[in-house]
Design a protein around this motif. Sequence first.
Motif, short mmCIF file in Angstrom:
data_model
loop_
_atom_site.label_atom_id
_atom_site.label_comp_id
_atom_site.label_asym_id
_atom_site.label_seq_id
_atom_site.Cartn_x
_atom_site.Cartn_y
_atom_site.Cartn_z
N GLU A 91 0.82 -1.20 0.00
CA GLU A 91 0.00 0.00 0.00
C GLU A 91 0.86 1.26 0.00
N ARG A 92 2.06 1.17 0.55
CA ARG A 92 2.92 2.33 0.62
C ARG A 92 3.59 2.64 -0.72
N THR A 93 3.54 1.70 -1.68
CA THR A 93 4.18 1.92 -2.97
C THR A 93 3.25 2.71 -3.89
N ASN A 94 3.57 3.99 -4.08
CA ASN A 94 2.79 4.86 -4.95
C ASN A 94 3.66 5.34 -6.10
N VAL A 95 3.19 5.13 -7.32
CA VAL A 95 3.94 5.53 -8.50
C VAL A 95 3.00 6.28 -9.45
N PHE A 96 3.23 7.57 -9.61
CA PHE A 96 2.46 8.41 -10.52
C PHE A 96 3.41 9.42 -11.15
N PHE A 97 3.32 9.59 -12.44
CA PHE A 97 4.11 10.65 -13.06
C PHE A 97 3.38 11.21 -14.28
N SER A 98 3.67 12.46 -14.55
CA SER A 98 3.16 13.13 -15.73
C SER A 98 4.15 14.22 -16.11
N ALA A 99 4.55 14.24 -17.37
CA ALA A 99 5.54 15.21 -17.82
C ALA A 99 5.19 15.70 -19.22
N ALA A 100 5.60 16.92 -19.51
CA ALA A 100 5.36 17.53 -20.82
C ALA A 100 6.69 17.74 -21.53
N LEU A 101 6.61 17.75 -22.86
CA LEU A 101 7.82 17.94 -23.64
C LEU A 101 8.43 19.31 -23.39
N GLY A 102 7.56 20.32 -23.23
CA GLY A 102 8.05 21.67 -22.95
C GLY A 102 8.67 22.29 -24.19
N GLY A 103 9.49 23.29 -23.96
CA GLY A 103 10.13 23.95 -25.10
C GLY A 103 9.25 25.03 -25.69
N THR A 110 2.45 15.33 -24.02
CA THR A 110 2.69 14.81 -22.67
C THR A 110 2.88 13.30 -22.66
N PHE A 111 3.49 12.84 -21.57
CA PHE A 111 3.73 11.42 -21.31
C PHE A 111 3.45 11.18 -19.83
N SER A 112 2.53 10.23 -19.54
CA SER A 112 2.11 10.00 -18.16
C SER A 112 1.97 8.49 -17.89
N GLY A 113 2.02 8.14 -16.61
CA GLY A 113 1.85 6.74 -16.25
C GLY A 113 1.66 6.59 -14.76
N PHE A 114 1.12 5.43 -14.36
CA PHE A 114 0.94 5.16 -12.95
C PHE A 114 0.81 3.66 -12.72
N ILE A 124 5.32 17.47 -14.27
CA ILE A 124 4.09 17.94 -13.62
C ILE A 124 3.88 17.19 -12.31
N THR A 125 4.05 15.88 -12.36
CA THR A 125 3.94 15.01 -11.17
C THR A 125 4.96 13.90 -11.29
N ASN A 126 5.60 13.55 -10.17
CA ASN A 126 6.57 12.45 -10.21
C ASN A 126 6.64 11.78 -8.83
N ILE A 127 5.51 11.29 -8.37
CA ILE A 127 5.44 10.61 -7.08
C ILE A 127 6.10 9.24 -7.20
N GLY A 128 7.08 8.99 -6.38
CA GLY A 128 7.86 7.76 -6.47
C GLY A 128 9.16 7.93 -7.21
N SER A 129 9.32 9.07 -7.91
CA SER A 129 10.57 9.42 -8.62
C SER A 129 11.03 8.34 -9.59
N ALA A 130 10.09 7.68 -10.25
CA ALA A 130 10.44 6.61 -11.19
C ALA A 130 10.72 7.16 -12.59
N TYR A 131 10.25 8.38 -12.88
CA TYR A 131 10.51 9.00 -14.18
C TYR A 131 11.72 9.92 -14.07
N ASN A 132 12.62 9.83 -15.06
CA ASN A 132 13.83 10.64 -15.08
C ASN A 132 13.70 11.72 -16.16
N PRO A 133 13.54 12.98 -15.78
CA PRO A 133 13.38 14.06 -16.78
C PRO A 133 14.66 14.38 -17.54
#
Length: 212
Positions: A77-89, A203-207, A108-117
């Motif tokens: 239950e403590r494992t939370n993984v959410f991310f959302s990022a935009a290309l930007g520029g 954008t690119f998002s996942g959870f 935008i969101t990177n809970i769990g820090s699994a996405y590397n910008p």
Amino acid sequence: MKATAFLLVSLCFYSLYVAQDDIQKIKNYNEQTSVGSFNPDTWKLLKDFGAMEEKLRTTVERLAAMETKIEEMKNKERTNVFFSAALGGTGHTGPFDHDTTLIYKTVITNIGSAYNPSTGVFVAPVQGVYHFIFFYHAGGNQIKYISLFKNEELMASSYDHKSDHDGADNGGNAVIIHLEVGDRVYMRLKANAHVWDSINLTTFSGFLLSQM
């Protein structure tokens, strides 16, 4: 819940200790008074104590297993993984003469820090089923072709041909995939294709849907 299970386990261990102590006292008494012989009532009492001892032992084992299971569930239950990022520029990315990994720098969101910008790559921190979504915006006079990869395996794509009649195009896709710990997920822009962004349009998002 954990405190309750611990209390029950402690009580069962105490009861088991008391039962074993009582059995030993009865054995010592009979050895002293009957030279090691047991009368029928004593045998029955010892059998009853033995049955109680076995039941207590089984209960302790079940409660210990239950406590372990509860702890495992709490860890999941403590494992939370959410991310959302935009290309930007401020405009076009591409076209390039080779397939290129897209780096979505605006997090935008990177809970769990699994996405590397810095690399544009998501790395699964736990085994489970994940949901990924991607969208793009691009000019109509260019080819649009982006794909989501798991390691080196193509999972999903979104494509549109170039047209002189469209001022701009939008597209996207979504996929649910099973990942092992360390699996990599990322987006690639096909050679000679392009996308566009300035206000988080691409954008690119996942959870994590379910940990396994």
